[in-house]
Write a protein that holds these residues in place. Structure first.
Motif, PDB file in Angstrom:
ATOM      1  N   LEU A   9      32.564  46.662  21.853  1.00  0.00           N
ATOM      2  CA  LEU A   9      31.520  46.970  20.868  1.00  0.00           C
ATOM      3  C   LEU A   9      31.949  48.096  19.940  1.00  0.00           C
ATOM      4  O   LEU A   9      31.820  47.983  18.712  1.00  0.00           O
ATOM      5  N   SER A  10      32.475  49.192  20.502  1.00  0.00           N
ATOM      6  CA  SER A  10      32.835  50.355  19.679  1.00  0.00           C
ATOM      7  C   SER A  10      34.003  50.051  18.750  1.00  0.00           C
ATOM      8  O   SER A  10      33.975  50.399  17.561  1.00  0.00           O
ATOM      9  N   ASN A  11      35.009  49.360  19.265  1.00  0.00           N
ATOM     10  CA  ASN A  11      36.175  49.060  18.428  1.00  0.00           C
ATOM     11  C   ASN A  11      35.858  48.002  17.374  1.00  0.00           C
ATOM     12  O   ASN A  11      36.286  48.124  16.223  1.00  0.00           O
ATOM     13  N   PHE A  12      35.105  46.979  17.745  1.00  0.00           N
ATOM     14  CA  PHE A  12      34.721  45.967  16.764  1.00  0.00           C
ATOM     15  C   PHE A  12      33.803  46.548  15.689  1.00  0.00           C
ATOM     16  O   PHE A  12      33.827  46.098  14.542  1.00  0.00           O
ATOM     17  N   THR A  13      33.006  47.541  16.048  1.00  0.00           N
ATOM     18  CA  THR A  13      32.144  48.194  15.056  1.00  0.00           C
ATOM     19  C   THR A  13      32.981  48.891  13.996  1.00  0.00           C
ATOM     20  O   THR A  13      32.727  48.748  12.787  1.00  0.00           O
ATOM     21  N   ILE A  14      33.988  49.660  14.440  1.00  0.00           N
ATOM     22  CA  ILE A  14      34.873  50.346  13.491  1.00  0.00           C
ATOM     23  C   ILE A  14      35.616  49.327  12.630  1.00  0.00           C
ATOM     24  O   ILE A  14      35.712  49.482  11.404  1.00  0.00           O
ATOM     25  N   ILE A  15      36.124  48.271  13.252  1.00  0.00           N
ATOM     26  CA  ILE A  15      36.855  47.227  12.511  1.00  0.00           C
ATOM     27  C   ILE A  15      35.947  46.593  11.461  1.00  0.00           C
ATOM     28  O   ILE A  15      36.340  46.436  10.294  1.00  0.00           O
ATOM     29  N   LEU A  18      37.353  56.371  23.804  1.00  0.00           N
ATOM     30  CA  LEU A  18      37.256  57.665  23.114  1.00  0.00           C
ATOM     31  C   LEU A  18      37.627  57.579  21.638  1.00  0.00           C
ATOM     32  O   LEU A  18      36.968  58.207  20.784  1.00  0.00           O
ATOM     33  N   ASN A  19      38.676  56.811  21.300  1.00  0.00           N
ATOM     34  CA  ASN A  19      39.169  56.784  19.912  1.00  0.00           C
ATOM     35  C   ASN A  19      38.113  56.381  18.893  1.00  0.00           C
ATOM     36  O   ASN A  19      37.894  57.098  17.900  1.00  0.00           O
ATOM     37  N   PRO A  20      37.428  55.241  19.065  1.00  0.00           N
ATOM     38  CA  PRO A  20      36.416  54.881  18.062  1.00  0.00           C
ATOM     39  C   PRO A  20      35.251  55.852  18.014  1.00  0.00           C
ATOM     40  O   PRO A  20      34.662  56.071  16.942  1.00  0.00           O
ATOM     41  N   LEU A  21      34.906  56.462  19.159  1.00  0.00           N
ATOM     42  CA  LEU A  21      33.827  57.443  19.167  1.00  0.00           C
ATOM     43  C   LEU A  21      34.220  58.689  18.377  1.00  0.00           C
ATOM     44  O   LEU A  21      33.424  59.225  17.593  1.00  0.00           O
ATOM     45  N   THR A  73      33.392  61.294   8.086  1.00  0.00           N
ATOM     46  CA  THR A  73      32.106  61.095   7.411  1.00  0.00           C
ATOM     47  C   THR A  73      31.952  59.688   6.871  1.00  0.00           C
ATOM     48  O   THR A  73      30.884  59.074   7.013  1.00  0.00           O
ATOM     49  N   GLN A  74      33.005  59.141   6.247  1.00  0.00           N
ATOM     50  CA  GLN A  74      32.900  57.817   5.633  1.00  0.00           C
ATOM     51  C   GLN A  74      32.695  56.716   6.672  1.00  0.00           C
ATOM     52  O   GLN A  74      31.957  55.761   6.433  1.00  0.00           O
ATOM     53  N   ILE A  75      33.344  56.863   7.826  1.00  0.00           N
ATOM     54  CA  ILE A  75      33.135  55.895   8.904  1.00  0.00           C
ATOM     55  C   ILE A  75      31.707  56.012   9.430  1.00  0.00           C
ATOM     56  O   ILE A  75      31.014  54.998   9.622  1.00  0.00           O
ATOM     57  N   ARG A  76      31.268  57.240   9.652  1.00  0.00           N
ATOM     58  CA  ARG A  76      29.912  57.466  10.161  1.00  0.00           C
ATOM     59  C   ARG A  76      28.862  56.936   9.195  1.00  0.00           C
ATOM     60  O   ARG A  76      27.903  56.267   9.593  1.00  0.00           O
ATOM     61  N   ASN A  77      29.057  57.208   7.913  1.00  0.00           N
ATOM     62  CA  ASN A  77      28.127  56.718   6.896  1.00  0.00           C
ATOM     63  C   ASN A  77      28.127  55.189   6.826  1.00  0.00           C
ATOM     64  O   ASN A  77      27.084  54.569   6.630  1.00  0.00           O
ATOM     65  N   THR A  90      24.895  52.957   7.404  1.00  0.00           N
ATOM     66  CA  THR A  90      24.483  52.028   6.349  1.00  0.00           C
ATOM     67  C   THR A  90      24.312  50.616   6.905  1.00  0.00           C
ATOM     68  O   THR A  90      23.349  49.913   6.589  1.00  0.00           O
ATOM     69  N   PHE A  91      25.279  50.206   7.745  1.00  0.00           N
ATOM     70  CA  PHE A  91      25.203  48.874   8.354  1.00  0.00           C
ATOM     71  C   PHE A  91      23.957  48.751   9.224  1.00  0.00           C
ATOM     72  O   PHE A  91      23.233  47.738   9.158  1.00  0.00           O
ATOM     73  N   LEU A  92      23.679  49.772  10.045  1.00  0.00           N
ATOM     74  CA  LEU A  92      22.510  49.739  10.920  1.00  0.00           C
ATOM     75  C   LEU A  92      21.221  49.736  10.113  1.00  0.00           C
ATOM     76  O   LEU A  92      20.256  49.043  10.446  1.00  0.00           O
ATOM     77  N   HIS A  93      21.183  50.528   9.010  1.00  0.00           N
ATOM     78  CA  HIS A  93      19.997  50.586   8.157  1.00  0.00           C
ATOM     79  C   HIS A  93      19.760  49.240   7.476  1.00  0.00           C
ATOM     80  O   HIS A  93      18.625  48.758   7.405  1.00  0.00           O
TER      81      HIS A  93
END
Length: 311
Positions: free
Chosen positions: A39-45, A282-285, A292-296, A300-303
C-alpha cells in the motif's frame, strides 16, 4: 562425498519449527506488514506517476526505489506466508528464482540509491548545469542501467550455480540464498566465487561513490544557510533510507556468517528478514512525510477521492 550426491529437486527450509498457533499469529503479522509495504509503496508510485509536477529526476528515482521494494517483497512474502501454513519446502527452480529476485532487488536498491545521491550532488553542487545534464533521455538511460546491471550480475551469479552437483538439500534459513546453495555443492564453485567477488566489488564501489557524493555535498552546503536548508530538505530522507538499508543488510550478512546458534529462533528469523521488512516500510513513510510535494500529492489524491465519494 561425490558418491553420496544425488539430483536435488526440493530444498527444505528451516526456522519454522514452532507450534501451529504461533505460526497463525506470525502469519497475521507478516500479512499485515506485506499489505503495508504494498500500500505505501504503490501510493508513492501512483502519486509520482499521476502528478506531472513530480516528473523530475529525484522523484523518478524515488518511484523506481518503491517499484524495487515491491519487486523484492514479492520474491519473499507470498512464499513465506504459504510456508507458515504448510510444509516449508521449495523446489530447486523456485529456490533459484527466489534467491535471484531477493539478491537482484538488493543490488537494484544500491544502484538506485547511488543515482539519487548523484542527482542531489549535481542539483546542489552544480545547479547551473542540472537541467541540461539531467535531461529526460539521460535519466531514462540511468534508470535503465540501474535495473539492467543488477539483474544481469545476479543472473550470472545464479547461472553459475545451476546444474551443479549438491550433497545436501537443507537450507538453514527461511528463504533461499545463493550462498547457502553454494555451500551445499559437492565441490568448490570457482566460477561462482569469481562472479560473487566481482559483484561484491562492484557494489562496494557504489557505496564509495555514494560516500564521495555526500562528502562533496556537505562541503558545498555547510558554508551557506540557504544551501544547508536545501540539503536537509532533499537529502536527509535519502541519507536516512541509505543508513537504514545499509545497516539492516550489513547486520544480516554479519549474522549469517558470525551469528550464534544460542539465540532464539524468532530472533534468528527476524535477523533473516529485517532488510526485507524495515526499509520497504520505512522508505515510503520517510519520503511521504518529509518531502512536501509527495505529501501534498497524497493529500490531494485523498481529497479528490473524498469529493468523488461525496457525490
Amino acid at each position: 562425498m561425490m558418491e553420496n550426491a544425488s539430483v536435488i529437486t526440493m530444498f527444505s527450509l528451516s526456522g519454522l519449527n514452532f507450534p501451529f498457533v504461533q505460526r497463525i499469529t506470525i502469519f497475521v503479522l507478516i500479512l499485515l506488514c506485506y499489505l503495508i509495504i504494498l500500500l505505501s509503496n504503490f501510493t508513492i508510485i501512483f502519486v509520482i506517476v499521476m502528478d506531472r509536477k513530480l516528473h523530475k529526476p529525484m522523484y523518478v528515482f524515488l518511484c523506481n526505489l518503491c517499484i524495487n521494494a515491491v519487486y523484492g517483497s514479492v520474491g519473499f512474502y507470498p512464499k513465506f506466508l504459504v510456508d507458515l501454513l504448510s510444509s516449508h519446502v521449495i523446489s530447486y527452480a523456485g529456490c533459484m528464482l527466489q534467491g535471484y529476485v531477493i539478491h537482484s532487488s538488493n543490488c537494484c536498491d544500491f544502484s538506485i540509491l547511488a543515482l539519487m545521491a548523484y542527482d542531489r550532488y549535481v542539483a546542489l553542487c552544480r545547479p547551473l548545469v542540472y537541467q541540461s545534464f539531467m535531461s529526460k533521455q539521460r535519466v531514462t538511460l540511468f534508470v535503465f542501467f540501474s535495473w539492467f546491471i543488477p539483474l544481469f550480475c545476479m543472473l550470472m551469479n545464479t547461472a553459475s550455480v545451476l546444474g551443479k552437483k549438491l550433497c545436501g538439500s537443507h537450507i538453514d534459513r527461511i528463504y533461499c540464498v545463493n550462498l547457502m546453495v553454494v555451500n551445499l555443492a559437492c565441490s568448490p564453485l570457482k566460477a561462482n566465487n569469481i562472479i560473487a567477488s566481482f559483484n561484491i566489488g562492484l557494489y562496494f564501489l557504489h557505496f564509495l561513490f555514494i560516500c564521495w557524493s555526500y562528502v562533496h555535498l556537505i562541503k558545498t552546503c555547510i558554508s551557506s544557510t540557504q544551501m544547508w536548508k536545501k540539503f536537509r530538505h532533499t537529502c536527509m530522507p535519502h541519507i536516512i533510507c541509505l543508513i537504514t538499508y545499509s545497516t539492516t543488510l550489513l547486520l544480516d550478512l554479519l549474522y549469517m556468517r558470525f551469528g550464534s546458534a544460542d539465540l532464539s529462533q524468532h530472533f534468528y528469523n527476524f535477523m533473516n528478514i529485517e532488510f526485507l521488512l524495515i526499509p520497504p516500510i520505512l522508505n515510503p513513510l520517510i519520503y511521504g512525510l518529509k518531502l512536501t510535494q509527495i505529501r501534498n500529492g497524497i493529500l490531494t489524491f485523498l481529497h479528490t477521492k473524498k469529493k468523488i465519494h461525496s457525490f
